[in-house]
Design a protein around this motif. Structure first.
Motif, PDB file in Angstrom:
ATOM      1  N   LEU A   1     -15.696  11.138  38.196  1.00  0.00           N
ATOM      2  CA  LEU A   1     -16.035  12.234  39.148  1.00  0.00           C
ATOM      3  C   LEU A   1     -15.386  13.401  38.818  1.00  0.00           C
ATOM      4  N   ALA A   2     -16.295  14.613  38.984  1.00  0.00           N
ATOM      5  CA  ALA A   2     -15.829  15.982  38.628  1.00  0.00           C
ATOM      6  C   ALA A   2     -16.271  16.825  39.534  1.00  0.00           C
ATOM      7  N   SER A   3     -15.379  17.743  39.983  1.00  0.00           N
ATOM      8  CA  SER A   3     -15.718  18.972  40.920  1.00  0.00           C
ATOM      9  C   SER A   3     -14.909  20.218  40.177  1.00  0.00           C
ATOM     10  N   PHE A   4     -15.714  21.144  39.931  1.00  0.00           N
ATOM     11  CA  PHE A   4     -15.360  22.559  39.332  1.00  0.00           C
ATOM     12  C   PHE A   4     -15.143  23.722  40.479  1.00  0.00           C
ATOM     13  N   SER A   5     -14.135  24.427  40.483  1.00  0.00           N
ATOM     14  CA  SER A   5     -14.205  25.493  41.418  1.00  0.00           C
ATOM     15  C   SER A   5     -14.206  26.753  40.895  1.00  0.00           C
ATOM     16  N   ASP A   6     -15.036  27.764  41.319  1.00  0.00           N
ATOM     17  CA  ASP A   6     -14.756  29.139  40.893  1.00  0.00           C
ATOM     18  C   ASP A   6     -13.559  29.830  41.330  1.00  0.00           C
TER      19      ASP A   6
ATOM     20  N   GLN B   1     -23.402  14.833  38.342  1.00  0.00           N
ATOM     21  CA  GLN B   1     -24.295  13.861  38.903  1.00  0.00           C
ATOM     22  C   GLN B   1     -23.528  12.572  39.661  1.00  0.00           C
ATOM     23  N   GLU B   2     -22.292  12.241  39.089  1.00  0.00           N
ATOM     24  CA  GLU B   2     -21.965  11.109  39.735  1.00  0.00           C
ATOM     25  C   GLU B   2     -21.409  11.304  41.299  1.00  0.00           C
ATOM     26  N   VAL B   3     -20.766  12.747  41.448  1.00  0.00           N
ATOM     27  CA  VAL B   3     -20.596  13.103  42.636  1.00  0.00           C
ATOM     28  C   VAL B   3     -21.826  13.420  43.692  1.00  0.00           C
ATOM     29  N   ILE B   4     -22.719  13.787  43.243  1.00  0.00           N
ATOM     30  CA  ILE B   4     -24.265  13.837  43.918  1.00  0.00           C
ATOM     31  C   ILE B   4     -24.750  12.487  44.307  1.00  0.00           C
ATOM     32  N   GLU B   5     -24.492  11.609  43.357  1.00  0.00           N
ATOM     33  CA  GLU B   5     -25.059  10.298  43.948  1.00  0.00           C
ATOM     34  C   GLU B   5     -24.113   9.457  44.890  1.00  0.00           C
ATOM     35  N   LEU B   6     -22.880   9.733  44.583  1.00  0.00           N
ATOM     36  CA  LEU B   6     -21.719   9.198  45.576  1.00  0.00           C
ATOM     37  C   LEU B   6     -21.905   9.925  46.883  1.00  0.00           C
ATOM     38  N   SER B   7     -22.202  11.000  46.971  1.00  0.00           N
ATOM     39  CA  SER B   7     -22.194  11.766  48.295  1.00  0.00           C
ATOM     40  C   SER B   7     -23.623  11.709  48.879  1.00  0.00           C
TER      41      SER B   7
ATOM     42  N   GLY C   1     -16.603  17.250  49.715  1.00  0.00           N
ATOM     43  CA  GLY C   1     -15.403  16.906  49.351  1.00  0.00           C
ATOM     44  C   GLY C   1     -14.684  15.518  49.824  1.00  0.00           C
ATOM     45  N   LYS C   2     -15.392  14.715  50.909  1.00  0.00           N
ATOM     46  CA  LYS C   2     -14.959  13.742  51.465  1.00  0.00           C
ATOM     47  C   LYS C   2     -15.235  12.352  50.495  1.00  0.00           C
ATOM     48  N   TYR C   3     -15.797  12.689  49.493  1.00  0.00           N
ATOM     49  CA  TYR C   3     -16.317  11.458  48.436  1.00  0.00           C
ATOM     50  C   TYR C   3     -15.360  11.758  47.458  1.00  0.00           C
ATOM     51  N   LEU C   4     -14.525  12.802  47.274  1.00  0.00           N
ATOM     52  CA  LEU C   4     -13.677  12.883  45.936  1.00  0.00           C
ATOM     53  C   LEU C   4     -12.430  12.384  46.509  1.00  0.00           C
TER      54      LEU C   4
END
Length: 233
Positions: free
Chosen positions: A122-127, A137-143, A181-184
């Motif tokens: 799982l990966a999320s990048f903030s600006d 894609q893993e976060v997209i599918e999980l959420s 975010g609740k899936y992270l």
């Protein structure tokens, strides 16, 4: 714009400033005397806008900070090293969402790029603004994001779509980011406490004695819980 030798405080209020002889007259039997050894004493400084726990998280070293990584090779090297040491979540701080390759060509950091580089984690990048995320894609599918779930009220935020109408991994504004975010992975109370203590230490080292943060109900899933109401507790 004046300087004085001494200061007198009673019941948490400044009652007098002046030279040492003047203030000496106010010393009583129970007065605590602090010798500043000729150092400058300043009034308290308040930071009116800081994401304090979030910043403590950033400077802790627990999360990947790629803000200075503008070159593709440098970015990928740091990302690979970090992923090797992590179990679940890669988090970075980078702006803009593009890199430069060896030929100075711009490379977009998008969902497809992240999915290729994050090895199924799982990966999320903030600006830099904290108003946008890129997730893989893993976060997209999980959420459960899909073409039917991307229509949100404007005040909530936006979920970006590609040319086929599917989520492209760009999540804009806090309402939409909170839904994802609740899936992270969420920070534990102990981790939040440590980040609070860490940032307060750094603030005090720089003369900042209080601050205003943005926290509370509605943001419990933002940035792994760094903006949550648990921080207040």
């Amino acid at each position: 714009f004046s300087f004085y030798e001494a200061i007198a405080i009673a019941k948490e209020r400044i009652i007098a400033v002046g030279d040492n002889d003047d203030i000496f007259k106010k010393i009583g039997f129970h007065t605590q005397i602090i010798d500043a050894k000729n150092k400058l004493v300043l009034p308290a400084a308040h930071d009116a806008h800081i994401h304090a726990t979030h910043t403590g998280m950033l400077i802790s070293g627990d999360f990947l900070n790629l803000f200075e990584s503008k070159l593709k090779n440098e970015f990928e090297s740091q990302l690979e090293t970090h992923l090797t040491a992590m179990v679940q979540c890669a988090w970075s701080w980078t702006w803009p969402f593009e890199l430069l390759d060896d030929n100075d060509e711009k490379i977009a950091v998008n969902q497809a790029y992240l999915s290729q580089k994050t090895n199924g984690k799982l990966a999320s990048f903030s600006d830099f603004s904290l108003h946008n995320l890129i997730v893989n894609q893993e976060v997209i599918e999980l959420s459960g994001l899909n073409s039917k779930s991307i229509e949100l009220p404007k005040e909530v935020g936006r979920i970006g779509i590609d040319q086929q109408g599917e989520p492209n991994g760009i999540i804009s504004e806090w309402g939409a980011m909170n839904l994802v975010g609740k899936y992270l992975p969420q920070l534990s109370d102990e981790e939040l406490k440590n980040y609070i203590l860490l940032i307060q230490y750094h603030l005090l080292q720089n003369g900042i004695t209080s601050y205003t943060d943005i926290l509370g109900p509605g943001g419990d899933n933002l940035f792994h819980g760094a903006w949550s109401s648990r921080v207040i507790k």
